[in-house]
Design a protein around this motif. Structure first.
Motif, mmCIF file in Angstrom:
data_model
loop_
_atom_site.group_PDB
_atom_site.id
_atom_site.type_symbol
_atom_site.label_atom_id
_atom_site.label_comp_id
_atom_site.label_asym_id
_atom_site.label_seq_id
_atom_site.Cartn_x
_atom_site.Cartn_y
_atom_site.Cartn_z
ATOM 1 N N ILE A 94 0.859 -1.185 0.000
ATOM 2 C CA ILE A 94 0.000 0.000 0.000
ATOM 3 C C ILE A 94 0.892 1.231 0.000
ATOM 4 N N VAL A 95 0.604 2.147 -0.923
ATOM 5 C CA VAL A 95 1.323 3.421 -0.973
ATOM 6 C C VAL A 95 0.304 4.536 -0.858
ATOM 7 N N VAL A 96 0.508 5.402 0.122
ATOM 8 C CA VAL A 96 -0.295 6.617 0.257
ATOM 9 C C VAL A 96 0.652 7.764 -0.055
ATOM 10 N N GLY A 97 0.330 8.527 -1.080
ATOM 11 C CA GLY A 97 1.227 9.579 -1.524
ATOM 12 C C GLY A 97 0.494 10.836 -1.937
ATOM 13 N N ARG A 98 1.271 11.746 -2.518
ATOM 14 C CA ARG A 98 0.729 13.035 -2.940
ATOM 15 C C ARG A 98 1.221 13.336 -4.349
ATOM 16 N N THR A 99 0.342 13.929 -5.146
ATOM 17 C CA THR A 99 0.710 14.360 -6.491
ATOM 18 C C THR A 99 0.198 15.773 -6.750
ATOM 19 N N SER A 100 0.805 16.367 -7.748
ATOM 20 C CA SER A 100 0.281 17.566 -8.388
ATOM 21 C C SER A 100 0.101 17.134 -9.834
ATOM 22 N N MET A 101 -1.137 17.166 -10.324
ATOM 23 C CA MET A 101 -1.374 16.621 -11.655
ATOM 24 C C MET A 101 -2.218 17.535 -12.522
ATOM 25 N N ASN A 102 -2.004 17.354 -13.810
ATOM 26 C CA ASN A 102 -2.825 18.000 -14.828
ATOM 27 C C ASN A 102 -3.339 16.904 -15.735
ATOM 28 N N PHE A 103 -4.638 16.956 -16.052
ATOM 29 C CA PHE A 103 -5.133 16.058 -17.080
ATOM 30 C C PHE A 103 -6.266 16.718 -17.825
ATOM 31 N N VAL A 104 -6.559 16.166 -18.990
ATOM 32 C CA VAL A 104 -7.625 16.668 -19.844
ATOM 33 C C VAL A 104 -8.572 15.506 -20.084
ATOM 34 N N ASP A 105 -9.874 15.723 -19.794
ATOM 35 C CA ASP A 105 -10.833 14.629 -19.944
ATOM 36 C C ASP A 105 -11.375 14.547 -21.362
ATOM 37 N N SER A 106 -12.272 13.608 -21.596
ATOM 38 C CA SER A 106 -12.783 13.346 -22.942
ATOM 39 C C SER A 106 -13.572 14.512 -23.522
ATOM 40 N N ALA A 107 -14.060 15.403 -22.675
ATOM 41 C CA ALA A 107 -14.775 16.590 -23.152
ATOM 42 C C ALA A 107 -13.816 17.738 -23.455
ATOM 43 N N GLY A 108 -12.522 17.515 -23.217
ATOM 44 C CA GLY A 108 -11.529 18.550 -23.460
ATOM 45 C C GLY A 108 -11.348 19.495 -22.289
ATOM 46 N N THR A 109 -11.951 19.162 -21.162
ATOM 47 C CA THR A 109 -11.851 20.001 -19.976
ATOM 48 C C THR A 109 -10.544 19.714 -19.252
ATOM 49 N N ALA A 110 -9.758 20.762 -19.041
ATOM 50 C CA ALA A 110 -8.486 20.618 -18.322
ATOM 51 C C ALA A 110 -8.758 20.646 -16.826
ATOM 52 N N PHE A 111 -8.004 19.856 -16.107
ATOM 53 C CA PHE A 111 -8.154 19.726 -14.663
ATOM 54 C C PHE A 111 -6.760 19.732 -14.061
ATOM 55 N N ALA A 112 -6.565 20.545 -13.052
ATOM 56 C CA ALA A 112 -5.285 20.578 -12.344
ATOM 57 C C ALA A 112 -5.570 20.602 -10.854
ATOM 58 N N ALA A 113 -4.837 19.789 -10.126
ATOM 59 C CA ALA A 113 -5.068 19.758 -8.682
ATOM 60 C C ALA A 113 -3.955 19.019 -7.977
ATOM 61 N N GLY A 114 -3.851 19.334 -6.716
ATOM 62 C CA GLY A 114 -3.052 18.513 -5.832
ATOM 63 C C GLY A 114 -3.956 17.399 -5.340
ATOM 64 N N SER A 115 -3.387 16.226 -5.144
ATOM 65 C CA SER A 115 -4.207 15.125 -4.652
ATOM 66 C C SER A 115 -3.392 14.227 -3.738
ATOM 67 N N ARG A 116 -4.112 13.511 -2.925
ATOM 68 C CA ARG A 116 -3.545 12.409 -2.165
ATOM 69 C C ARG A 116 -4.125 11.156 -2.787
ATOM 70 N N TYR A 117 -3.329 10.110 -2.807
ATOM 71 C CA TYR A 117 -3.802 8.878 -3.416
ATOM 72 C C TYR A 117 -3.442 7.691 -2.549
ATOM 73 N N THR A 118 -4.198 6.637 -2.734
ATOM 74 C CA THR A 118 -3.876 5.339 -2.162
ATOM 75 C C THR A 118 -3.783 4.358 -3.313
ATOM 76 N N HIS A 119 -2.634 3.716 -3.444
ATOM 77 C CA HIS A 119 -2.421 2.668 -4.439
ATOM 78 C C HIS A 119 -2.261 1.347 -3.691
#
Length: 137
Positions: free
Chosen positions: A87-112
């Protein structure tokens, strides 16, 4: 079963995380396919949607979803191993673009969640992201 994490486990799991993020940014579906378990699911950071492996691979392959940048902070990761589960709990800063072309940027915490695989090493079984909204986080 208690949690035990050897230095080698930490390094291997953090490296697997890096490869996952690199494959997303590079739209490398062959590499993603190698890293993800057959029954992998992702819970989206933006809307909480549940995305199976096949849908993630198809979206990345077609360019319907792109990840221009993902910065992770492996030195902050909390890594645990319980038997054949990592189990990895971490943090990212990410940018992505969804299928509608909407850009999204955010800091996140994740569990893998990873499962040990005798032939492929660790395979990513589940990923859950949560947007960080607190300025102190």
């Amino acid at each position: 079963m208690p949690s035990t994490t050897e230095p080698g486990d930490r390094a291997a799991l953090v490296e697997h995380d890096r490869r996952f993020f690199d494959a997303l940014v590079g739209a490398d579906t062959v590499r993603l396919g190698e890293l993800l378990a057959d029954d992998f699911i992702l819970v989206g950071v933006e809307d909480g949607s549940v995305v199976p492996r096949s849908a993630l691979l198809a979206a990345v392959s077609s360019g319907a979803v792109t990840f221009p940048a993902i910065e992770s902070f492996p030195q902050e990761a909390v890594v645990r191993r319980i038997g054949d589960v990592g189990i990895v709990v971490g943090r990212t800063s990410m940018n992505f673009v969804d299928s509608a072309g909407t850009a999204f940027a955010a800091g996140s915490r994740y569990t893998h969640v990873f499962a040990a695989d005798s032939t492929a090493g660790w395979r990513l079984v589940s990923a859950q992201g949560t947007r960080i909204t607190s300025p102190e986080a």
